[in-house]
Design a protein around this motif. Sequence first.
Motif, short mmCIF file in Angstrom:
data_model
loop_
_atom_site.label_atom_id
_atom_site.label_comp_id
_atom_site.label_asym_id
_atom_site.label_seq_id
_atom_site.Cartn_x
_atom_site.Cartn_y
_atom_site.Cartn_z
N ARG A 18 110.35 58.26 31.60
CA ARG A 18 109.11 58.70 32.23
C ARG A 18 108.70 60.09 31.75
O ARG A 18 107.54 60.34 31.43
CB ARG A 18 109.25 58.69 33.75
CG ARG A 18 107.98 59.09 34.50
CD ARG A 18 108.19 58.98 36.00
NE ARG A 18 108.46 57.60 36.38
CZ ARG A 18 107.51 56.70 36.64
NH1 ARG A 18 106.25 57.02 36.55
NH2 ARG A 18 107.85 55.48 36.99
N SER A 19 109.65 61.01 31.67
CA SER A 19 109.32 62.37 31.25
C SER A 19 108.97 62.41 29.77
O SER A 19 108.16 63.24 29.34
CB SER A 19 110.47 63.32 31.56
OG SER A 19 111.61 63.02 30.78
N ARG A 20 109.54 61.52 28.97
CA ARG A 20 109.24 61.50 27.54
C ARG A 20 107.85 60.92 27.27
O ARG A 20 107.18 61.28 26.31
CB ARG A 20 110.30 60.71 26.78
CG ARG A 20 111.71 61.26 26.95
CD ARG A 20 112.73 60.41 26.23
NE ARG A 20 112.62 60.57 24.78
CZ ARG A 20 113.33 59.85 23.91
NH1 ARG A 20 114.15 58.91 24.33
NH2 ARG A 20 113.18 60.07 22.62
N LYS A 42 116.76 62.50 28.07
CA LYS A 42 115.72 62.65 29.07
C LYS A 42 115.23 61.28 29.53
O LYS A 42 115.17 60.34 28.75
CB LYS A 42 114.55 63.45 28.51
CG LYS A 42 114.83 64.93 28.32
CD LYS A 42 113.57 65.67 27.96
CE LYS A 42 113.83 67.17 27.86
NZ LYS A 42 112.58 67.91 27.53
N THR A 85 105.23 61.07 29.49
CA THR A 85 104.16 61.82 30.15
C THR A 85 103.39 62.71 29.18
O THR A 85 103.97 63.46 28.41
CB THR A 85 104.74 62.68 31.28
OG1 THR A 85 105.38 61.82 32.23
CG2 THR A 85 103.64 63.46 31.99
N SER A 91 102.05 61.97 35.26
CA SER A 91 103.33 62.19 35.93
C SER A 91 103.43 61.43 37.25
O SER A 91 104.53 61.24 37.78
CB SER A 91 103.54 63.68 36.18
OG SER A 91 102.48 64.20 36.97
N ASP A 92 102.27 60.98 37.79
CA ASP A 92 102.31 60.25 39.05
C ASP A 92 102.27 58.73 38.86
O ASP A 92 102.01 57.98 39.79
CB ASP A 92 101.19 60.70 39.99
CG ASP A 92 99.80 60.58 39.36
OD1 ASP A 92 99.72 60.21 38.18
OD2 ASP A 92 98.82 60.84 40.07
N LYS A 94 102.25 62.22 19.73
CA LYS A 94 102.06 63.09 20.90
C LYS A 94 101.04 64.18 20.55
O LYS A 94 101.11 64.81 19.50
CB LYS A 94 103.39 63.74 21.29
CG LYS A 94 103.40 64.42 22.65
CD LYS A 94 103.34 63.37 23.76
CE LYS A 94 103.48 63.97 25.16
NZ LYS A 94 104.88 64.31 25.47
N TYR A 100 99.72 58.93 29.77
CA TYR A 100 100.67 58.63 30.85
C TYR A 100 100.68 59.84 31.78
O TYR A 100 100.94 60.97 31.34
CB TYR A 100 102.08 58.42 30.30
CG TYR A 100 102.29 57.11 29.57
CD1 TYR A 100 102.52 55.93 30.27
CD2 TYR A 100 102.29 57.08 28.18
CE1 TYR A 100 102.72 54.74 29.60
CE2 TYR A 100 102.51 55.88 27.49
CZ TYR A 100 102.72 54.71 28.21
OH TYR A 100 102.92 53.53 27.54
#
Length: 223
Positions: A8-10, A5, A12, A48-49, A156, A46
């Motif tokens: 960035r997605s990890r 992945k 967020t 998503s934008d 997380k 973090y």
Amino acid sequence: MSDNKPLRSRLTGAWQLESYVALPSPGSPLDPVYPMTKSAQGILLYSSDGYMAANILIPGQRAFNAISEVGVDDAQWAEAGKRNFAYSGPFFITEEEGRGEVLRHKMQVSSNPNWTGDIQERTWRFEEDGKILVLSVDEPAEIKGEKRVPELRWRKINLLTRVLYPDPLLIEVEAGADVEVDGASELEVWLAVDDTDSPESPLVDAELMSELEDDKVPELPLL
């Protein structure tokens, strides 16, 4: 979580500080130190934008002795300032040859005025299938008078649970009933009540209190 992945997605989401330690440089005889004590607490976000925010707190300050902030004296504000470090701004991820995905934070606003406007690179790695994010820097930094490598471990946060609470976590819900975390809805988790700012909190650090009374400023972390 798959390593395939995008970074960035990890990243967020929300992360809770597990530890902030300054490690000795390779080959150094120095011991690790905890610049903001072993009890340091923090949240890293973090979005998503493309924005991030980080805050680290040294717990244990007693409540202000005034009902309104207007009545709080300078000494109390000074102590609050020494116990907190924060910054926020956009973050950038670039794919660089031979380095993979490189993470940088821009300090658009910062509690340390010397950092405002800076763009700083962070090394990163994940542990425990993506549940732990470890941030650091490539080069040792000056911490406690010696060159050390700051390392911050973030866990997380899932549905905002297990933040400053022992296990098993109990949630106070609107109806006044206690429910187990695993059975709680997201709304119920949001209604959690925290009483860790009590003056009797075991998180009060005697060594830190002595430093604050002596007007020493704790080392700022490299978040």
